[in-house]
Design a protein around this motif. Structure first.
Motif, PDB file in Angstrom:
ATOM      1  N   GLY A   1       0.722  12.164  -5.951  1.00 49.06           N
ATOM      2  CA  GLY A   1      -0.617  12.284  -5.960  1.00 49.06           C
ATOM      3  C   GLY A   1      -1.622  11.353  -4.888  1.00 49.06           C
ATOM      4  O   GLY A   1      -2.548  11.719  -5.111  1.00 49.06           O
ATOM      5  N   MET A   2      -0.728  11.376  -3.929  1.00 50.64           N
ATOM      6  CA  MET A   2      -1.629  10.124  -3.169  1.00 50.64           C
ATOM      7  C   MET A   2      -2.212  10.161  -2.618  1.00 50.64           C
ATOM      8  O   MET A   2      -1.991  11.526  -1.657  1.00 50.64           O
ATOM      9  CB  MET A   2      -0.352   9.030  -2.988  1.00 50.64           C
ATOM     10  N   LEU A   3      -3.542   9.712  -2.006  1.00 49.93           N
ATOM     11  CA  LEU A   3      -4.733  10.491  -1.369  1.00 49.93           C
ATOM     12  C   LEU A   3      -4.753   9.140  -0.622  1.00 49.93           C
ATOM     13  O   LEU A   3      -5.688   8.329  -0.731  1.00 49.93           O
ATOM     14  CB  LEU A   3      -5.835  10.486  -1.952  1.00 49.93           C
TER      15      LEU A   3
ATOM     16  N   ALA B   1      -2.124   4.569   4.230  1.00 50.87           N
ATOM     17  CA  ALA B   1      -0.633   3.672   3.163  1.00 50.87           C
ATOM     18  C   ALA B   1       0.769   4.279   3.885  1.00 50.87           C
ATOM     19  O   ALA B   1       1.207   4.071   3.216  1.00 50.87           O
ATOM     20  CB  ALA B   1      -1.187   3.195   1.808  1.00 50.87           C
ATOM     21  N   GLU B   2      -0.060   5.480   4.170  1.00 57.04           N
ATOM     22  CA  GLU B   2       1.021   6.232   4.110  1.00 57.04           C
ATOM     23  C   GLU B   2       1.656   6.440   5.522  1.00 57.04           C
ATOM     24  O   GLU B   2       2.749   7.381   5.534  1.00 57.04           O
ATOM     25  CB  GLU B   2       1.154   8.154   3.497  1.00 57.04           C
ATOM     26  N   VAL B   3       1.205   5.948   6.332  1.00 57.77           N
ATOM     27  CA  VAL B   3       0.692   6.186   7.903  1.00 57.77           C
ATOM     28  C   VAL B   3       1.952   5.182   7.964  1.00 57.77           C
ATOM     29  O   VAL B   3       2.028   4.050   8.052  1.00 57.77           O
ATOM     30  CB  VAL B   3      -0.222   6.214   8.221  1.00 57.77           C
TER      31      VAL B   3
ATOM     32  N   VAL C   1       8.648   1.780  -2.400  1.00 55.71           N
ATOM     33  CA  VAL C   1       9.395   2.319  -3.376  1.00 55.71           C
ATOM     34  C   VAL C   1       7.347   2.475  -3.554  1.00 55.71           C
ATOM     35  O   VAL C   1       6.404   1.706  -3.105  1.00 55.71           O
ATOM     36  CB  VAL C   1       9.572   1.393  -4.759  1.00 55.71           C
ATOM     37  N   TYR C   2       7.035   3.652  -3.910  1.00 55.11           N
ATOM     38  CA  TYR C   2       5.324   3.061  -4.635  1.00 55.11           C
ATOM     39  C   TYR C   2       5.191   3.887  -6.040  1.00 55.11           C
ATOM     40  O   TYR C   2       6.221   4.586  -7.069  1.00 55.11           O
ATOM     41  CB  TYR C   2       4.555   4.416  -3.862  1.00 55.11           C
ATOM     42  N   LEU C   3       4.638   3.325  -6.644  1.00 55.05           N
ATOM     43  CA  LEU C   3       3.685   3.109  -7.948  1.00 55.05           C
ATOM     44  C   LEU C   3       2.107   3.937  -7.910  1.00 55.05           C
ATOM     45  O   LEU C   3       1.832   3.639  -7.922  1.00 55.05           O
ATOM     46  CB  LEU C   3       3.942   2.162  -8.479  1.00 55.05           C
TER      47      LEU C   3
ATOM     48  N   GLY D   1       7.559   6.568  -7.289  1.00 56.39           N
ATOM     49  CA  GLY D   1       8.053   6.964  -6.530  1.00 56.39           C
ATOM     50  C   GLY D   1       9.102   6.882  -4.878  1.00 56.39           C
ATOM     51  O   GLY D   1       9.066   5.194  -4.794  1.00 56.39           O
ATOM     52  N   ALA D   2       9.308   7.772  -4.467  1.00 57.13           N
ATOM     53  CA  ALA D   2      10.304   8.293  -4.249  1.00 57.13           C
ATOM     54  C   ALA D   2      11.269   8.610  -3.099  1.00 57.13           C
ATOM     55  O   ALA D   2      11.035   7.497  -2.180  1.00 57.13           O
ATOM     56  CB  ALA D   2       9.576   9.910  -3.408  1.00 57.13           C
ATOM     57  N   THR D   3      12.725   9.363  -3.386  1.00 53.72           N
ATOM     58  CA  THR D   3      13.367   9.127  -2.257  1.00 53.72           C
ATOM     59  C   THR D   3      13.313  10.131  -1.919  1.00 53.72           C
ATOM     60  O   THR D   3      11.902  11.230  -1.787  1.00 53.72           O
ATOM     61  CB  THR D   3      14.957   9.187  -3.179  1.00 53.72           C
TER      62      THR D   3
ATOM     63  N   ASP E   1      11.899  19.923  -2.681  1.00 49.26           N
ATOM     64  CA  ASP E   1      12.207  19.712  -1.335  1.00 49.26           C
ATOM     65  C   ASP E   1      10.444  19.185  -0.748  1.00 49.26           C
ATOM     66  O   ASP E   1       9.187  19.663  -0.748  1.00 49.26           O
ATOM     67  CB  ASP E   1      12.401  20.831  -1.017  1.00 49.26           C
ATOM     68  N   ARG E   2      10.443  18.895  -0.244  1.00 50.17           N
ATOM     69  CA  ARG E   2       9.347  18.333   0.723  1.00 50.17           C
ATOM     70  C   ARG E   2       9.274  19.399   2.341  1.00 50.17           C
ATOM     71  O   ARG E   2      10.720  19.492   2.876  1.00 50.17           O
ATOM     72  CB  ARG E   2       9.006  16.706   1.066  1.00 50.17           C
ATOM     73  N   PRO E   3       7.831  20.305   2.190  1.00 46.94           N
ATOM     74  CA  PRO E   3       8.681  20.667   3.239  1.00 46.94           C
ATOM     75  C   PRO E   3       8.437  20.112   4.654  1.00 46.94           C
ATOM     76  O   PRO E   3       7.409  19.855   5.308  1.00 46.94           O
ATOM     77  CB  PRO E   3       7.118  21.563   3.366  1.00 46.94           C
TER      78      PRO E   3
ATOM     79  N   TYR F   1       4.756  17.945   4.534  1.00 45.29           N
ATOM     80  CA  TYR F   1       5.228  17.484   4.344  1.00 45.29           C
ATOM     81  C   TYR F   1       5.900  16.377   2.740  1.00 45.29           C
ATOM     82  O   TYR F   1       5.327  17.159   1.935  1.00 45.29           O
ATOM     83  CB  TYR F   1       5.416  16.697   5.866  1.00 45.29           C
ATOM     84  N   ARG F   2       4.849  14.996   4.001  1.00 48.65           N
ATOM     85  CA  ARG F   2       4.533  14.364   2.977  1.00 48.65           C
ATOM     86  C   ARG F   2       3.126  13.738   2.244  1.00 48.65           C
ATOM     87  O   ARG F   2       2.148  12.997   1.500  1.00 48.65           O
ATOM     88  CB  ARG F   2       4.899  12.915   2.870  1.00 48.65           C
ATOM     89  N   HIS F   3       2.275  15.395   2.228  1.00 50.27           N
ATOM     90  CA  HIS F   3       0.260  14.692   2.407  1.00 50.27           C
ATOM     91  C   HIS F   3       0.000  16.038   1.800  1.00 50.27           C
ATOM     92  O   HIS F   3      -1.280  16.367   2.068  1.00 50.27           O
ATOM     93  CB  HIS F   3       0.645  15.024   4.226  1.00 50.27           C
TER      94      HIS F   3
HETATM   95  N1  GLY Z   1       3.836  11.061  -0.087  1.00 49.86           N
HETATM   96  C1  GLY Z   1       4.532  10.913  -1.087  1.00 49.86           C
HETATM   97  C2  GLY Z   1       6.276  11.548  -1.222  1.00 49.86           C
HETATM   98  O1  GLY Z   1       5.680  12.135  -0.344  1.00 49.86           O
HETATM   99  O2  GLY Z   1       6.508  10.396  -1.538  1.00 49.86           O
END
Ligand code: GLY
Length: 353
Positions: free
Chosen positions: A45-47, A51-53, A217-219, A235-237, A278-280, A304-306
């Protein structure tokens, strides 16, 4: 004009689209035999659009920032908590810190406000992170609990296990995550993510994205409901794979090993859940949002991750395009970018990390 819409898929994307369409007066049926049990069930649930880019993901950042701005209203409407203490990027060794600074430079070039924190400043603000070499704080970001969001959406949107036989939709929106029906199947692939949930008396107070000898890694801490332990999601692998997304011993080991370096209190935390989904993933790392070349068939998939971050924007883009058929969806997410044979149509983009 009110439309009859079937939404296939009741993850956070399908439910958000359905809720937005219902609010705008459309007639909506949502179909899913297992609502909210796909990627949304695993998601932290990261918004955290900034930080994810990473390099080359300008559109991901642009869309993420636009969607982040919609989250406070959505969270308020759904009456779910939103943690808004920002994201802290941290590095453990000198190479990790260099990685964090490179990301800070990238964000600064995109006009995103960040604050560099020395090791001392990190420990003053997050005493439980006493082994990191330094960090960069990205204010304005946050997190929600996707399970709470989906539960709140499910109170507003009725989901049926199968397509009703007495119903003919004007438009079907396919929001089935990493498994799309033909002829769209090839547009999305599963990228396995394994994730852990822990309970602790010593959580960080904000999302932490760390690099530990090159391992990310994230918390993500949840706001505790009452006095007592708080949940922290680790997470996450990320793995391209065939077959079912299962939790692997190696995945759990890697996550725990990296997380405990950043956050030593992990040793005392209770490990309450391991999950894999699975992430799409799409070819260009951008989602598929809007009409396809098949009449009456739309996509809201491939996030995907978002997925959690982009849910309110996706709902808005779909609803606006449906309300005004002359309006074009954002070209960066138009599903026809992979298939259009029009002159000037969008060509097949290159794969990203
Ligand atoms: N947005 C985090 C992840 O996909 O692991």
């Amino acid at each position: 004009m009110s439309m009859r819409v079937t939404v296939r898929g009741a993850g956070i994307i399908g439910l958000s689209v359905a809720e937005e369409l219902l609010r705008r007066g459309h007639l909506v049926r949502v179909v899913d035999p297992a609502p909210a049990r796909g990627a949304s069930f695993a998601a932290a649930g990261m918004l955290s659009p900034a930080a994810e880019v990473w390099h080359g993901e300008h559109d991901v950042l642009r869309l993420g920032l636009a969607s982040l701005a919609l989250w406070p209203d959505l969270a308020q409407r759904l009456d779910v908590p939103l943690v808004d203490t920002g994201t802290l990027l941290v590095g453990v060794d000198a190479g990790d810190l260099q990685q964090v600074r490179r990301q800070a430079d990238l964000l600064a070039r995109h006009g995103v406000q960040v604050e560099e924190w020395s090791r001392r400043q990190v420990v003053e603000r997050e005493p439980s992170l006493d082994r990191v070499a330094g960090g960069v704080w990205v204010p304005g970001e946050g997190s929600v609990n996707p399970r709470e969001v989906c539960a709140a959406l499910l109170e507003r949107v009725r989901v049926e296990p199968e397509e009703p036989t007495d119903w003919r939709a004007d438009v079907t929106v396919i929001a089935t995550g990493s498994v799309l029906p033909e002829p769209h199947r090839h547009l999305v692939r599963g990228v396995r993510g394994e994730i852990l949930r822990l309970r602790t008396d010593d959580p960080p107070s904000r999302t932490v994205r760390g690099w530990v000898s090159g391992e990310p890694v994230y918390l993500v801490p949840r706001r505790p409901e009452a006095a007592g332990p708080a949940e922290v999601v680790v997470g996450a692998t990320s793995e391209e794979h065939d077959g079912l997304p299962v939790v692997t011993a190696g995945g759990v080991l890697r996550l725990l090993a990296a997380a405990r370096v950043v956050w030593p209190a992990l040793d005392r935390a209770e490990l309450v859940e391991t999950t894999a989904r699975d992430r799409p993933g799409t070819l260009d790392g951008l989602p598929l949002i809007g009409p396809t070349e098949r009449s009456g068939e739309w996509l809201a998939a491939g996030h995907y991750r978002h997925g959690v971050l982009l849910a309110p924007l996706t709902a808005r883009l779909i609803a606006e395009a449906m309300d005004d058929p002359r309006s074009a969806v954002d070209a960066a997410v138009d599903p026809r970018r992979f298939t259009s044979r029009q002159p000037g149509g969008i060509h097949a983009p290159h794969a990203q990390r």
